[in-house]
Scaffold this active site. Structure first.
Site, PDB file in Angstrom:
ATOM      1  N   CYS A   1      16.497   6.438  -5.509  1.00 19.08           N
ATOM      2  CA  CYS A   1      16.347   6.792  -7.226  1.00 19.08           C
ATOM      3  C   CYS A   1      16.860   7.742  -7.383  1.00 19.08           C
ATOM      4  O   CYS A   1      16.882   9.122  -8.353  1.00 19.08           O
ATOM      5  CB  CYS A   1      15.254   6.865  -8.382  1.00 19.08           C
TER       6      CYS A   1
ATOM      7  N   ASP B   1       0.272   4.443  -0.704  1.00 18.96           N
ATOM      8  CA  ASP B   1       0.551   5.605  -1.650  1.00 18.96           C
ATOM      9  C   ASP B   1       0.226   7.225  -1.509  1.00 18.96           C
ATOM     10  O   ASP B   1      -1.338   6.817  -0.609  1.00 18.96           O
ATOM     11  CB  ASP B   1       0.405   5.399  -3.534  1.00 18.96           C
ATOM     12  N   SER B   2       0.343   7.968  -1.488  1.00 17.19           N
ATOM     13  CA  SER B   2      -0.473   9.267  -1.247  1.00 17.19           C
ATOM     14  C   SER B   2      -0.655   9.842  -2.416  1.00 17.19           C
ATOM     15  O   SER B   2      -2.388  10.995  -2.229  1.00 17.19           O
ATOM     16  CB  SER B   2       0.339  10.535  -0.911  1.00 17.19           C
TER      17      SER B   2
ATOM     18  N   ASP C   1      10.131   2.620  -1.923  1.00 17.10           N
ATOM     19  CA  ASP C   1      10.456   2.160  -3.334  1.00 17.10           C
ATOM     20  C   ASP C   1      10.365   4.224  -3.659  1.00 17.10           C
ATOM     21  O   ASP C   1       8.832   4.633  -4.627  1.00 17.10           O
ATOM     22  CB  ASP C   1       9.942   2.310  -3.928  1.00 17.10           C
TER      23      ASP C   1
ATOM     24  N   PHE D   1       5.103   3.747  -0.925  1.00 13.09           N
ATOM     25  CA  PHE D   1       5.018   4.479  -2.037  1.00 13.09           C
ATOM     26  C   PHE D   1       4.558   3.203  -3.400  1.00 13.09           C
ATOM     27  O   PHE D   1       6.131   3.476  -4.325  1.00 13.09           O
ATOM     28  CB  PHE D   1       6.423   4.714  -2.366  1.00 13.09           C
TER      29      PHE D   1
HETATM   30  N1  SAH Z   1       7.023   1.824  -6.175  1.00 13.36           N
HETATM   31  C1  SAH Z   1       6.400   2.402  -7.149  1.00 13.36           C
HETATM   32  C2  SAH Z   1       6.842   3.517  -7.982  1.00 13.36           C
HETATM   33  C3  SAH Z   1       6.860   4.157  -6.758  1.00 13.36           C
HETATM   34  S1  SAH Z   1       6.737   5.844  -7.459  1.00 13.36           S
HETATM   35  C4  SAH Z   1       6.796   1.369  -9.069  1.00 13.36           C
HETATM   36  O1  SAH Z   1       7.170   0.150  -8.429  1.00 13.36           O
HETATM   37  O2  SAH Z   1       5.749   1.471  -9.768  1.00 13.36           O
HETATM   38  C5  SAH Z   1       6.821   7.030  -5.762  1.00 13.36           C
HETATM   39  C6  SAH Z   1       5.575   7.262  -5.490  1.00 13.36           C
HETATM   40  O3  SAH Z   1       4.931   7.586  -3.933  1.00 13.36           O
HETATM   41  C7  SAH Z   1       4.197   7.844  -6.253  1.00 13.36           C
HETATM   42  O4  SAH Z   1       3.017   6.643  -6.453  1.00 13.36           O
HETATM   43  C8  SAH Z   1       3.814   8.839  -5.324  1.00 13.36           C
HETATM   44  O5  SAH Z   1       2.409   9.448  -5.571  1.00 13.36           O
HETATM   45  C9  SAH Z   1       4.385   7.975  -3.830  1.00 13.36           C
HETATM   46  N2  SAH Z   1       4.757   9.736  -3.074  1.00 13.36           N
HETATM   47  C10 SAH Z   1       5.546  10.501  -2.998  1.00 13.36           C
HETATM   48  N3  SAH Z   1       5.073  11.250  -1.464  1.00 13.36           N
HETATM   49  C11 SAH Z   1       4.266  10.209  -0.736  1.00 13.36           C
HETATM   50  C12 SAH Z   1       4.565   9.807   1.202  1.00 13.36           C
HETATM   51  N4  SAH Z   1       4.864  11.269   1.292  1.00 13.36           N
HETATM   52  N5  SAH Z   1       3.865   9.419   0.621  1.00 13.36           N
HETATM   53  C13 SAH Z   1       3.081   8.937   0.356  1.00 13.36           C
HETATM   54  N6  SAH Z   1       2.870   8.352  -1.366  1.00 13.36           N
HETATM   55  C14 SAH Z   1       4.044   9.320  -1.787  1.00 13.36           C
END
Ligand code: SAH
Length: 391
Positions: A334, A247-248, A294, A225
């Site tokens: 969060c 990330d997705s 995260d 993520f």
């Molecule tokens: N770790 C990041 C913040 C994460 S925000 C930092 O430090 O800046 C959450 C992220 O998860 C987003 O970018 C969103 O696109 C991604 N996301 C949400 N669901 C997801 C999934 N099932 N698999 C992969 N990425 C995902």
């Protein structure tokens, strides 16, 4: 200003700033959406000044406990206090920081982030919407920003009957801006990026990880993520390991690649669903020295707690299985509804299922520029736990 009377028996300590519709004696129909009201107890004692949304379950949000004008000097006062606090904690030396954090800084529904000479502001309620021009003016007078960007995109706005949109309201903004985050540069998209462009709330935790990894043998690290690579770049900076950001969102990973280039760090990206990606790693027998989880909030409301816990449990249990002995798992939630205690329970049961033993090295929370209002647990949302796999 219209008077709004509370029901008899309203006993809540007056430091929580929300008043619910069922706590109000007066007929809500006589108030306009977003208007300022003087709140009194049932026996007409002054309680505070707030703004109202007659259509919302959270009908009133208190903005002052004293009888005073809510004018430009009121706004100047709260914003300069908020800035002074960031100065005291040393945060104004950073390019980017949260300048104003809603209830915790005295105005529910207002978020202001500062990115160098740019200001990003989010208005979450109808009450703040009504006074936002005054806020822009104060920000212009106080900080002389190059631009102010309004990032008004939130489910809270829709609940308040407001539209979602982002726009430049003042000055000029051409696209990406670059911030220096403790020696690492990040390209930040203030108009279209997630949140206001960067997840500022993990600052201290990312630095803790960087320090923890320095001098450790780390061959392979995973940032799940990742968004723009906030954690991944810190891992790459601390070690010469192979770092993979997952990330997705393709757009997020474009930012990771850009950030890797700017900092001359070696990072791989994978567009994937983290749940599937972790499964894939397991079936390929891959192991990691450090994994960061995260994710976005899996629990968005009280009714979704059970479902959310399942999600947290699954990713944690899967990540734990992929860690080498001696490896580090950094895992965040969060979701405000996931209390610190509950999160530790979830991690404990994930570790049991993974059949591994961990020790807690550190319990991190949101950065100091997101202070918690003691009377409002809603302002306390981030848990970041550092675990070491000891067998
Ligand atoms: N770790 C990041 C913040 C994460 S925000 C930092 O430090 O800046 C959450 C992220 O998860 C987003 O970018 C969103 O696109 C991604 N996301 C949400 N669901 C997801 C999934 N099932 N698999 C992969 N990425 C995902």
């Amino acid at each position: 200003m219209k008077i709004l009377r509370l029901k008899k028996g309203f006993r809540r300590s007056n430091s929580h700033l929300w008043i619910f519709a069922n706590e109000i004696e007066d007929n809500l129909k006589k108030y306009e959406i977003g208007e300022l009201v003087e709140v009194t107890t049932s026996n007409n004692r002054f309680f505070g000044i707030g703004y109202i949304n007659p259509h919302s379950l959270i009908a009133v949000r208190i903005i002052s406990r004293q009888k005073k004008e809510i004018d430009k000097s009121f706004i100047e006062n709260i914003i300069s206090k908020a800035y002074e606090y960031r100065k005291v904690i040393g945060y104004t030396r950073y390019d980017a920081f949260r300048l104003f954090y809603s209830e915790s800084d005295g105005l529910p529904g207002l978020i202001i982030d500062k990115y160098g000479s740019f200001i990003c502001m989010s208005v979450l309620t109808a009450g703040v919407e009504r006074i936002k021009d005054m806020i822009f003016q104060v920000l212009i007078d106080m900080f002389h920003p190059t631009a102010i960007i309004e990032r008004n995109e939130s489910p809270f706005r829709l609940q308040e009957g407001l539209e979602n949109y982002s726009r430049v309201v003042f000055g000029k903004y051409d696209g990406l801006t670059v911030i220096d985050e403790q020696g690492i540069k990040f390209a930040v998209d203030l108009l279209e990026g997630q949140k206001t462009g960067f997840f500022l709330d993990q600052r201290e935790n990312r630095l803790f990880l960087r320090e923890l990894l320095m001098g450790r043998k780390v061959e392979k690290a995973l940032d799940c993520f990742s968004y723009s690579g906030g954690w991944g770049l810190n891992m790459a900076k601390a070690t010469d390991s192979e770092v993979i950001c997952v990330d997705s969102s393709k757009k997020a990973l474009e930012l990771v690649n850009k950030n890797a280039r700017i900092n001359k760090l070696n990072i791989k990206t994978e567009t994937a669903d983290v749940f599937d990606f972790l499964k894939g790693c397991h079936s390929r027998g891959e192991k990691f020295d450090c994994i960061v989880l995260d994710p976005p909030a899996f629990i968005k409301s009280r009714t979704k707690i059970k479902e959310g816990i399942k999600g947290y449990k699954e990713i944690n249990q899967r990540a734990m299985r992929l860690l080498k002995t001696g490896g580090i798992l950094v895992t965040s939630s969060c979701s405000h509804h996931m209390t610190g205690e509950l999160f530790l329970e979830v991690l404990k049961s994930s570790a049991q299922d993974a059949g591994k033993v961990f020790r807690v090295i550190h319990k991190g929370s949101q950065s100091k520029d997101h202070p918690v209002l003691l009377s409002m647990s809603e302002t306390d949302y981030l848990k970041t736990i550092f675990l070491e796999n000891i067998g």
